[in-house]
Design a protein around this motif. Sequence first.
Motif, PDB file in Angstrom:
ATOM      1  N   ILE A 222      56.021  53.493  45.471  1.00 43.14           N
ATOM      2  CA  ILE A 222      57.143  54.108  44.748  1.00 43.14           C
ATOM      3  C   ILE A 222      58.075  53.021  44.232  1.00 43.14           C
ATOM      4  CG2 ILE A 222      59.161  55.633  44.954  1.00 43.14           C
ATOM      5  CD1 ILE A 222      57.738  57.086  47.221  1.00 43.14           C
TER       6      ILE A 222
ATOM      7  N   TYR B  36      53.582  63.820  42.596  1.00 39.24           N
ATOM      8  CA  TYR B  36      54.547  63.137  43.466  1.00 39.24           C
ATOM      9  C   TYR B  36      55.201  64.175  44.351  1.00 39.24           C
ATOM     10  CZ  TYR B  36      58.883  61.095  45.115  1.00 39.24           C
ATOM     11  OH  TYR B  36      59.925  60.697  45.920  1.00 39.24           O
TER      12      TYR B  36
ATOM     13  N   ASP C  64      61.764  53.191  42.947  1.00 45.65           N
ATOM     14  CA  ASP C  64      62.935  54.060  42.784  1.00 45.65           C
ATOM     15  C   ASP C  64      64.130  53.187  42.419  1.00 45.65           C
ATOM     16  OD1 ASP C  64      64.715  56.098  42.763  1.00 45.65           O
ATOM     17  OD2 ASP C  64      64.442  56.705  44.839  1.00 45.65           O
TER      18      ASP C  64
ATOM     19  N   HIS D 249      54.208  55.892  41.682  1.00 42.03           N
ATOM     20  CA  HIS D 249      55.280  56.803  41.263  1.00 42.03           C
ATOM     21  C   HIS D 249      56.461  56.008  40.719  1.00 42.03           C
ATOM     22  CE1 HIS D 249      52.890  59.675  43.472  1.00 42.03           C
ATOM     23  NE2 HIS D 249      53.086  59.018  44.604  1.00 42.03           N
TER      24      HIS D 249
ATOM     25  N   HIS E 210      53.812  59.059  50.533  1.00 40.44           N
ATOM     26  CA  HIS E 210      54.542  57.893  51.051  1.00 40.44           C
ATOM     27  C   HIS E 210      54.086  57.555  52.467  1.00 40.44           C
ATOM     28  CE1 HIS E 210      57.663  54.943  51.208  1.00 40.44           C
ATOM     29  NE2 HIS E 210      58.287  55.534  52.214  1.00 40.44           N
TER      30      HIS E 210
END
Length: 383
Positions: free
Chosen positions: A285, A125, A287, A313, A163
């Motif tokens: 991702i 990552y 998050d 991720h 990303h």
Amino acid sequence: MPRKLLLPYKSGFSHFRAPRRLHDSLAMNAARSGYRVFSANSTAASTELAKKITERLGAELGKSVVYQETNGETRVEIKESVRGQDIFIIQTIPRDVNTAVMELLIMAYALKTSCARNIIGVIPYFPYSKQSKMRKRGSIVCKLLASMLAKAGLTHIITMDLHQKEIQGFFSFPVDNLRASPFLLQYIQEEIPDYRNAVIVAKSPGAAKRAQSYAERLRLGLAVIHGEAQCTEQDMDDGRHSPPMLKNATVHPGLELPLMMAKEKPPITVVGDVGGRIAIIVDDIIDDVESFVAAAEILKERGAYKIFVMATHGLLSADAPRLIEESSIDEVVVTNTVPHEVQKLQCPKIKTVDISLILSEAIRRIHNGESMAYLFRNITVDD
């Protein structure tokens, strides 16, 4: 007395010819120049991926010490010779991102000054990848980090699902951007028994390409959630918002530019049928999970009876485990590019897919000078 080795000599260095025994010795030394794998993490939880990779390679982790001094400085000590070898630094990014970045930079520079032949960073990552576009008076931090890694001595990077794919252009050396989608697709086929009754969901129009890739490979339908309430990345993707407009700004009398109309997002709608189906939300991702939780609520209202979230991720910051546990999401599936064992203990809905296989194969191929094309089979530009 021991017999002296006499070398044939003729005037001029161009006529010097080394004996056969010396040529054989040089060939043996060249063959012995192997590779070493180091972990740049100072925490035990972050070295798990490095251990899995070295087990698959049949190698041992290089001997090094990485720790934080009492004054907060990072210290790295290499405990073995690396002269003339290919060195792979595996650096997973824990919650303390800035410390991990410094560990990587200092270890790369230590290996460079120890005469390593090549220094390859294995960064599953890549940090600061969300800061890859200019926003008002900000900066492109990802470009800064790429320059720092090159200056520290890295000559190559292996990463996974950047990303933004354009980030590769920030580097002055090769970048292999591997994909985790084959592992996540395999998980869907093997761990979701009735996945044929599923629909792939993009929680925003920006994620539609990724969702379309999954849907086409699994031969499933596609749905897109449109009209999020929050501001998305695309609203401020470059520096054209800077400087801001002033109320009393003076305008040249002869200059009349057309006024850009303000954006107004429509009410949240789901484009596609999810009624009576399994909804699988895909992204790169996870998050802050508020947007995923909100998407799950909408899908539940539209009739989806099971909701999965899949991403490469799993950063799972702040209260992500608690929010997932209390939400309509049935399961969150992420890879082990980022350590998240603590979050798994807090929320049993979080599942992990191991991607150490593709990283170890990439290391083997790069060291042996083999083509990486095998690892990118059937990968298109939009994947």
